[in-house]
Design an enzyme around this catalytic site. Sequence first.
Site, PDB file in Angstrom:
ATOM      1  N   SER A  55       3.485  44.668  21.765  1.00 32.32           N
ATOM      2  CA  SER A  55       3.374  45.520  22.940  1.00 32.32           C
ATOM      3  C   SER A  55       4.365  46.686  22.808  1.00 32.32           C
ATOM      4  O   SER A  55       4.376  47.345  21.772  1.00 32.32           O
ATOM      5  CB  SER A  55       3.624  44.675  24.198  1.00 32.32           C
ATOM      6  N   ASP A  76      -7.499  41.047  24.688  1.00 30.33           N
ATOM      7  CA  ASP A  76      -6.553  41.979  25.326  1.00 30.33           C
ATOM      8  C   ASP A  76      -7.331  43.097  26.029  1.00 30.33           C
ATOM      9  O   ASP A  76      -8.097  43.826  25.391  1.00 30.33           O
ATOM     10  CB  ASP A  76      -5.630  42.565  24.251  1.00 30.33           C
ATOM     11  N   HIS A 115      -3.568  40.077  26.851  1.00 29.16           N
ATOM     12  CA  HIS A 115      -2.446  40.745  26.184  1.00 29.16           C
ATOM     13  C   HIS A 115      -1.261  39.808  25.910  1.00 29.16           C
ATOM     14  O   HIS A 115      -0.659  39.836  24.839  1.00 29.16           O
ATOM     15  CB  HIS A 115      -2.003  41.920  27.063  1.00 29.16           C
TER      16      HIS A 115
HETATM   17  N1  LIG Z   1       5.017  39.877  29.521  1.00 24.91           N
HETATM   18  C1  LIG Z   1       5.472  40.943  28.685  1.00 24.91           C
HETATM   19  C2  LIG Z   1       4.299  41.791  28.478  1.00 24.91           C
HETATM   20  C3  LIG Z   1       4.495  43.233  28.251  1.00 24.91           C
HETATM   21  O1  LIG Z   1       3.823  43.579  27.111  1.00 24.91           O
HETATM   22  C4  LIG Z   1       6.669  41.618  29.314  1.00 24.91           C
HETATM   23  O2  LIG Z   1       6.959  41.347  30.451  1.00 24.91           O
HETATM   24  O3  LIG Z   1       7.370  42.348  28.652  1.00 24.91           O
END
Ligand SMILES: N[C@@H](CCO)C(=O)O
Length: 371
Positions: free
Chosen positions: A153, A321, A351
């Site tokens: 991410s 995702d 995701h």
């Molecule tokens: N759950 C992750 C997802 C973000 O990509 C976060 O809170 O950083």
Amino acid sequence: MTITISRTAAPGNGVVRYASIGSLQLEAGGYLPDVTLAYETWGTLNADGSNAVLIEHALTGSTHVTRGDSDEPGWWEQLAGPGAPVDTDRFFVVSINILGGCYGSTGPSAEAPDGAPWGSRFPLVTLRDTTAAEARLADQLGVHSWFAVLGGSMGGARALEWAVSFPERVQRCAVISVGAASTAEQIAFAQAQTLAIRQDINFNDGDYYGGPLPEDGLALARRIAHITYRSAEELDGRFGRSAQLPESPLRAAALGERGRYQVESYLDHQGKKLVSRFDANSYIALTDALMSHDVSRGRGSLDEALSRTTARFFVAAVDSDRLYFPSQSRELADALPGEVDVHVIEAPIGHDGFLTEIGQLGSQLRSTFLI
Ligand SMILES: N[C@@H](CCO)C(=O)O
Ligand SMILES: CC(=O)SCCNC(=O)CCNC(=O)[C@H](O)C(C)(C)COP(=O)(O)OP(=O)(O)OC[C@H]1O[C@@H](n2cnc3c(N)ncnc32)[C@H](O)[C@@H]1OP(=O)(O)O
């Protein structure tokens, strides 16, 4: 704050330390006079500095990837550790709290030179700025070239920016669950989140420290975000239309009260949890930084920008995702120099699969990337 770091020793596996990296002139014009980065390390740097691995955390992550000497489990516990795919018996593993964050690095809640929190005065930081700051810390740690930089991410976006900004310093780069640039839809979701915070009655333009916190806004931002982190199928399969016991939405409605569906209760819980561990201004600063993600900005076409890298790439996406579509990972892989596959993580969750499907991700990384 200045610290002295031994060239090869790794005191305190999994314990937060702080480095002063000096001042930063920021890409968007702002200036930070005295920047601190919080970081953790695990394992030991080889005498020739050849075994360093940087793990970049996602939006609300911290430096605590795995437990090491501390009792607190990390957020990629099964991926990094002794004998794990990112084997801390083999690698010197580093994780850095992103500039603008609230886990020890300079961010909006940190003290500005006048002794008050930066608050509304905290400047716009781009992911490119965060990478430039981390390169200074790498210098201090004696890491001239990373064996690998990886993340999921926003962590993947940070890893990609490293490989393009400092091609000579990144030998391998794993970009998981993110594309080459934030898309209009991703920016749109992000704007709704930051507006939720800005419109909180306690936000006070970001100068809320010492007073009531914009907790409702931050919790709403997290709810919006969390929906995008999970697939419709997962939410439906897990919660369906069930009521959160003992309330029944229909019965409560008949009584003139409104009960909660289970999924509402779940999102309320996710919102509350984030509020207990995260600063609202940092949420905005990091969301803005993620909106800025565009590895080709000022570097010509995407192909031209990526032609700067000499790293071996690992690109992966979760098949379900709906925030960072697998097709965006495909576009990135196609634009990278050479033949780059997209590793598909098969999971219905969406995701967040990059955090939960460690078995699949770990074996793909072990067999094709960390070799
Ligand atoms: N759950 C992750 C997802 C973000 O990509 C976060 O809170 O950083
Ligand atoms: C990589 C990074 O940098 S991010 C750092 C790590 N990420 C985070 O911490 C983000 C926040 N956490 C998450 O997104 C998730 O917890 C993950 C991805 C880590 C794990 O996901 P999952 O194992 O599927 O857990 P899930 O998201 O469903 O949450 C379970 C929680 O919901 C609660 N819950 C489940 N159903 C309900 C309900 N009906 N009502 C209220 N709460 C509920 C559970 O009690 C549990 O609470 P707890 O976390 O306080 O123990």
